[in-house]
Write a protein that holds these residues in place. Structure first.
Motif, PDB file in Angstrom:
ATOM      1  N   LEU A  36     -52.713 -26.558 -36.505  1.00  0.00           N
ATOM      2  CA  LEU A  36     -51.310 -26.382 -36.869  1.00  0.00           C
ATOM      3  C   LEU A  36     -50.446 -27.161 -35.886  1.00  0.00           C
ATOM      4  CD1 LEU A  36     -49.173 -24.988 -38.661  1.00  0.00           C
ATOM      5  CD2 LEU A  36     -49.127 -23.152 -36.973  1.00  0.00           C
ATOM      6  N   HIS A  37     -49.645 -28.042 -36.417  1.00  0.00           N
ATOM      7  CA  HIS A  37     -48.752 -28.858 -35.595  1.00  0.00           C
ATOM      8  C   HIS A  37     -47.347 -28.256 -35.576  1.00  0.00           C
ATOM      9  CE1 HIS A  37     -46.010 -32.230 -34.746  1.00  0.00           C
ATOM     10  NE2 HIS A  37     -46.979 -32.693 -33.988  1.00  0.00           N
ATOM     11  N   THR A  38     -46.838 -27.926 -36.766  1.00  0.00           N
ATOM     12  CA  THR A  38     -45.467 -27.430 -36.887  1.00  0.00           C
ATOM     13  C   THR A  38     -45.367 -26.459 -38.056  1.00  0.00           C
ATOM     14  OG1 THR A  38     -44.636 -29.577 -36.130  1.00  0.00           O
ATOM     15  CG2 THR A  38     -43.043 -28.122 -37.196  1.00  0.00           C
ATOM     16  N   LEU A  39     -44.536 -25.444 -37.889  1.00  0.00           N
ATOM     17  CA  LEU A  39     -44.165 -24.547 -38.976  1.00  0.00           C
ATOM     18  C   LEU A  39     -42.653 -24.671 -39.094  1.00  0.00           C
ATOM     19  CD1 LEU A  39     -45.464 -20.989 -39.559  1.00  0.00           C
ATOM     20  CD2 LEU A  39     -43.078 -21.558 -39.887  1.00  0.00           C
ATOM     21  N   ALA A  40     -42.198 -25.299 -40.169  1.00  0.00           N
ATOM     22  CA  ALA A  40     -40.772 -25.603 -40.305  1.00  0.00           C
ATOM     23  C   ALA A  40     -40.169 -24.886 -41.508  1.00  0.00           C
ATOM     24  CB  ALA A  40     -40.581 -27.108 -40.465  1.00  0.00           C
ATOM     25  N   PRO A  41     -39.059 -24.176 -41.309  1.00  0.00           N
ATOM     26  CA  PRO A  41     -38.354 -23.591 -42.449  1.00  0.00           C
ATOM     27  C   PRO A  41     -37.515 -24.648 -43.160  1.00  0.00           C
ATOM     28  CG  PRO A  41     -37.226 -23.046 -40.415  1.00  0.00           C
ATOM     29  CD  PRO A  41     -38.442 -23.838 -40.044  1.00  0.00           C
ATOM     30  N   LEU A  42     -37.607 -24.721 -44.511  1.00  0.00           N
ATOM     31  CA  LEU A  42     -36.791 -25.658 -45.263  1.00  0.00           C
ATOM     32  C   LEU A  42     -36.575 -25.192 -46.675  1.00  0.00           C
ATOM     33  CD1 LEU A  42     -39.511 -28.269 -45.916  1.00  0.00           C
ATOM     34  CD2 LEU A  42     -38.320 -28.416 -43.823  1.00  0.00           C
ATOM     35  N   PRO A  43     -35.761 -25.868 -47.451  1.00  0.00           N
ATOM     36  CA  PRO A  43     -34.385 -26.144 -47.058  1.00  0.00           C
ATOM     37  C   PRO A  43     -33.617 -24.836 -47.019  1.00  0.00           C
ATOM     38  CG  PRO A  43     -34.674 -26.652 -49.376  1.00  0.00           C
ATOM     39  CD  PRO A  43     -36.013 -26.195 -48.847  1.00  0.00           C
ATOM     40  N   PHE A  44     -32.465 -24.851 -46.497  1.00  0.00           N
ATOM     41  CA  PHE A  44     -31.700 -23.613 -46.344  1.00  0.00           C
ATOM     42  C   PHE A  44     -30.801 -23.366 -47.547  1.00  0.00           C
ATOM     43  CE2 PHE A  44     -32.962 -24.557 -42.048  1.00  0.00           C
ATOM     44  CZ  PHE A  44     -33.344 -23.311 -41.592  1.00  0.00           C
ATOM     45  N   ALA A  45     -30.761 -22.114 -47.980  1.00  0.00           N
ATOM     46  CA  ALA A  45     -29.872 -21.709 -49.069  1.00  0.00           C
ATOM     47  C   ALA A  45     -28.452 -21.560 -48.525  1.00  0.00           C
ATOM     48  CB  ALA A  45     -30.359 -20.389 -49.662  1.00  0.00           C
ATOM     49  N   ALA A  46     -27.526 -21.298 -49.413  1.00  0.00           N
ATOM     50  CA  ALA A  46     -26.123 -21.173 -49.023  1.00  0.00           C
ATOM     51  C   ALA A  46     -25.911 -20.077 -47.980  1.00  0.00           C
ATOM     52  CB  ALA A  46     -25.270 -20.912 -50.249  1.00  0.00           C
ATOM     53  N   ALA A  47     -26.727 -19.015 -48.041  1.00  0.00           N
ATOM     54  CA  ALA A  47     -26.571 -17.899 -47.104  1.00  0.00           C
ATOM     55  C   ALA A  47     -27.261 -18.177 -45.767  1.00  0.00           C
ATOM     56  CB  ALA A  47     -27.139 -16.635 -47.718  1.00  0.00           C
ATOM     57  N   GLY A  48     -27.869 -19.341 -45.628  1.00  0.00           N
ATOM     58  CA  GLY A  48     -28.530 -19.696 -44.378  1.00  0.00           C
ATOM     59  C   GLY A  48     -29.988 -19.301 -44.310  1.00  0.00           C
ATOM     60  N   GLN A  49     -30.537 -18.779 -45.414  1.00  0.00           N
ATOM     61  CA  GLN A  49     -31.941 -18.376 -45.455  1.00  0.00           C
ATOM     62  C   GLN A  49     -32.802 -19.543 -45.943  1.00  0.00           C
ATOM     63  OE1 GLN A  49     -32.783 -14.802 -47.683  1.00  0.00           O
ATOM     64  NE2 GLN A  49     -34.800 -15.553 -48.202  1.00  0.00           N
ATOM     65  N   ALA A  50     -33.955 -19.712 -45.314  1.00  0.00           N
ATOM     66  CA  ALA A  50     -34.879 -20.759 -45.746  1.00  0.00           C
ATOM     67  C   ALA A  50     -35.467 -20.400 -47.105  1.00  0.00           C
ATOM     68  CB  ALA A  50     -35.991 -20.931 -44.723  1.00  0.00           C
ATOM     69  N   ASN A  51     -35.698 -21.407 -47.949  1.00  0.00           N
ATOM     70  CA  ASN A  51     -36.303 -21.201 -49.262  1.00  0.00           C
ATOM     71  C   ASN A  51     -37.824 -21.311 -49.207  1.00  0.00           C
ATOM     72  OD1 ASN A  51     -33.826 -20.899 -50.582  1.00  0.00           O
ATOM     73  ND2 ASN A  51     -33.605 -23.101 -50.822  1.00  0.00           N
TER      74      ASN A  51
END
Length: 62
Positions: A36-51
């Motif tokens: 595992l190199h990276t765990l990235a949250p993406l993209p962000f919804a309008a409320a700031g939560q990752a999808n």
């Protein structure tokens, strides 16, 4: 030189929890020689939560 693998895990819009067990995905990939190199949250919804989460794995090219 390294090679990379990208796996996306969807996140529930109501509860904010991953729809798949990402820990099991990481263990499964590790058993195949991926780190595992990276765990990235993406993209962000309008409320700031990752999808979704993107798990990025790497291993040496053999």
């Amino acid at each position: 030189m390294y090679e990379y693998k990208f796996i996306k895990v969807k996140i529930g819009s109501l509860n904010g929890k991953p729809k798949e067990n990402y820990e099991e995905i990481i263990k499964e990939q590790a058993s195949e020689g991926w780190r595992l190199h990276t765990l990235a949250p993406l993209p962000f919804a309008a409320a700031g939560q990752a999808n979704e989460l993107e798990l990025i794995f790497e291993r040496l090219v053999q």
